[in-house]
Design a protein around this motif. Structure first.
Motif, PDB file in Angstrom:
ATOM      1  N   THR A 120      95.895  30.764 178.991  1.00  0.00           N
ATOM      2  CA  THR A 120      95.377  30.240 180.261  1.00  0.00           C
ATOM      3  C   THR A 120      93.856  30.170 180.250  1.00  0.00           C
ATOM      4  O   THR A 120      93.258  29.208 180.755  1.00  0.00           O
ATOM      5  N   LEU A 121      93.222  31.177 179.669  1.00  0.00           N
ATOM      6  CA  LEU A 121      91.762  31.163 179.556  1.00  0.00           C
ATOM      7  C   LEU A 121      91.284  29.953 178.759  1.00  0.00           C
ATOM      8  O   LEU A 121      90.356  29.246 179.167  1.00  0.00           O
ATOM      9  N   PHE A 122      91.933  29.715 177.622  1.00  0.00           N
ATOM     10  CA  PHE A 122      91.535  28.584 176.792  1.00  0.00           C
ATOM     11  C   PHE A 122      91.849  27.255 177.478  1.00  0.00           C
ATOM     12  O   PHE A 122      91.113  26.276 177.325  1.00  0.00           O
ATOM     13  N   GLY A 123      92.958  27.216 178.229  1.00  0.00           N
ATOM     14  CA  GLY A 123      93.275  26.002 178.974  1.00  0.00           C
ATOM     15  C   GLY A 123      92.243  25.718 180.048  1.00  0.00           C
ATOM     16  O   GLY A 123      91.828  24.566 180.248  1.00  0.00           O
ATOM     17  N   TYR A 124      91.817  26.763 180.744  1.00  0.00           N
ATOM     18  CA  TYR A 124      90.759  26.612 181.752  1.00  0.00           C
ATOM     19  C   TYR A 124      89.475  26.101 181.104  1.00  0.00           C
ATOM     20  O   TYR A 124      88.811  25.195 181.633  1.00  0.00           O
ATOM     21  N   ALA A 125      89.130  26.678 179.951  1.00  0.00           N
ATOM     22  CA  ALA A 125      87.923  26.248 179.249  1.00  0.00           C
ATOM     23  C   ALA A 125      88.030  24.781 178.836  1.00  0.00           C
ATOM     24  O   ALA A 125      87.054  24.021 178.952  1.00  0.00           O
ATOM     25  N   PHE A 126      89.214  24.371 178.373  1.00  0.00           N
ATOM     26  CA  PHE A 126      89.381  22.974 177.958  1.00  0.00           C
ATOM     27  C   PHE A 126      89.153  22.016 179.120  1.00  0.00           C
ATOM     28  O   PHE A 126      88.472  20.993 178.970  1.00  0.00           O
ATOM     29  N   PHE A 127      89.713  22.327 180.278  1.00  0.00           N
ATOM     30  CA  PHE A 127      89.532  21.440 181.425  1.00  0.00           C
ATOM     31  C   PHE A 127      88.069  21.380 181.850  1.00  0.00           C
ATOM     32  O   PHE A 127      87.571  20.317 182.247  1.00  0.00           O
ATOM     33  N   LYS A 128      87.372  22.497 181.767  1.00  0.00           N
ATOM     34  CA  LYS A 128      85.950  22.495 182.108  1.00  0.00           C
ATOM     35  C   LYS A 128      85.151  21.660 181.110  1.00  0.00           C
ATOM     36  O   LYS A 128      84.283  20.866 181.497  1.00  0.00           O
ATOM     37  N   GLU A 179      80.527  26.958 182.596  1.00  0.00           N
ATOM     38  CA  GLU A 179      81.718  27.673 183.043  1.00  0.00           C
ATOM     39  C   GLU A 179      82.785  27.712 181.950  1.00  0.00           C
ATOM     40  O   GLU A 179      83.469  28.725 181.778  1.00  0.00           O
ATOM     41  N   GLY A 180      82.922  26.622 181.217  1.00  0.00           N
ATOM     42  CA  GLY A 180      83.860  26.628 180.101  1.00  0.00           C
ATOM     43  C   GLY A 180      83.428  27.577 179.004  1.00  0.00           C
ATOM     44  O   GLY A 180      84.243  28.316 178.432  1.00  0.00           O
ATOM     45  N   ILE A 184      85.161  31.095 177.291  1.00  0.00           N
ATOM     46  CA  ILE A 184      85.299  31.386 175.862  1.00  0.00           C
ATOM     47  C   ILE A 184      84.734  32.768 175.546  1.00  0.00           C
ATOM     48  O   ILE A 184      85.340  33.566 174.810  1.00  0.00           O
ATOM     49  N   PHE A 185      83.568  33.073 176.092  1.00  0.00           N
ATOM     50  CA  PHE A 185      82.960  34.384 175.853  1.00  0.00           C
ATOM     51  C   PHE A 185      83.838  35.510 176.406  1.00  0.00           C
ATOM     52  O   PHE A 185      84.032  36.542 175.752  1.00  0.00           O
ATOM     53  N   LEU A 186      84.359  35.309 177.612  1.00  0.00           N
ATOM     54  CA  LEU A 186      85.178  36.356 178.226  1.00  0.00           C
ATOM     55  C   LEU A 186      86.516  36.531 177.514  1.00  0.00           C
ATOM     56  O   LEU A 186      87.132  37.595 177.614  1.00  0.00           O
ATOM     57  N   SER A 187      86.958  35.505 176.804  1.00  0.00           N
ATOM     58  CA  SER A 187      88.199  35.657 176.040  1.00  0.00           C
ATOM     59  C   SER A 187      88.030  36.702 174.934  1.00  0.00           C
ATOM     60  O   SER A 187      89.010  37.326 174.509  1.00  0.00           O
ATOM     61  N   ILE A 188      86.792  36.901 174.482  1.00  0.00           N
ATOM     62  CA  ILE A 188      86.538  37.954 173.491  1.00  0.00           C
ATOM     63  C   ILE A 188      86.779  39.322 174.122  1.00  0.00           C
ATOM     64  O   ILE A 188      87.385  40.210 173.512  1.00  0.00           O
TER      65      ILE A 188
END
Length: 254
Positions: A120-128, A179-180, A184-188
């Protein structure tokens, strides 16, 4: 899923929202953020373009912004696909985690939920990133409507309106890109949840600390905020290298 897991997840969400809210303000303890400082530099860039007819350098900057955004959008898609592939290896991952110390493995259901959250995090980043890419494209089109120098001098108000449209679109596109990138950073930090919820909160705090330091206390911020004039030694070196009126290099001092 334990109570500690839910607390850690709530902590992650609150820290993310709180940090995003913090960056929407102009200052933090009297310090302007790097993002807001760069917004002013974007404004300077667009207004400087009104004073030149040759705008190839501006179009190159626009292309660079789009290419960087496209790279991260593609990366987010690949990362999200990797998460779905990881769901097919739940049994193998569970066997590996069972032999590791300090790992609180809550079962297959908990692991799949964590992987789903990461996807979900990566999906959110992709849309941003995808929306940012589209906005940078619009920004390029709006930039094409900026008048030439002669037309700017004839109607400065219309030229400023055209420049402001480009600036607003560029700032919005940059905000979505940031924001995207933040996701990505927070996914770490999110990866710490696969070890245990306490490591999850620790890694999230470390990531937020690093991001906040870069925004308010980094050398990059100082590089664009420092308005001190060049020293006498620097001016002397610059003038020494500048050609004189007769075409020869200047050999004098100040």
């Amino acid at each position: 899923m334990t109570t500690a897991d839910y607390i850690a997840l709530a902590f992650f969400a609150c820290v993310w929202v709180g940090y995003s809210w913090l960056l929407k303000g102009r200052t933090f303890f009297g310090r302007t953020s790097l993002t807001h400082a760069m917004t002013e530099r974007r404004r300077e860039w667009i207004y400087n373009s009104l004073r030149r007819d040759l705008k190839m350098i501006d179009t190159q900057i626009m292309a660079g912004l789009q290419n960087g955004t496209a790279f991260f959008a593609s990366t987010s898609i690949f990362a999200m696909g990797s998460c779905f592939a990881l769901l097919g290896a739940t049994e193998k991952v569970g066997a590996v985690f069972a032999d590791l110390p300090f790992v609180l493995h809550g079962g297959h259901g908990a692991f799949e939920m964590k992987v789903g959250g990461l996807a979900t995090l990566f999906g959110y980043a992709f849309f941003k990133f995808g929306w940012s890419y589209r906005l940078f494209n619009y920004c390029t089109i709006l930039f094409g409507s900026i008048p030439m120098m002669r037309d700017t001098e004839a109607d400065i108000i219309a030229a400023e309106r055209a420049a402001e449209r480009v600036i607003r679109m560029n700032v919005i596109a940059g905000s979505n890109f940031n924001e995207g990138l933040r996701a990505i950073f927070l996914s770490i930090g999110y990866l710490g949840w696969f070890i245990n919820p306490y490591i999850f909160m620790l890694t999230t705090s470390v990531v937020i600390f690093v991001l906040a330091r870069r925004q308010f206390f980094s050398e990059a911020r100082l590089a664009i905020m420092d308005g001190r004039p060049p020293s006498e030694l620097q001016l002397s070196a610059i003038r020494r290298d500048m050609p004189s009126n007769d075409g020869n290099a200047s050999t004098g001092g100040l």
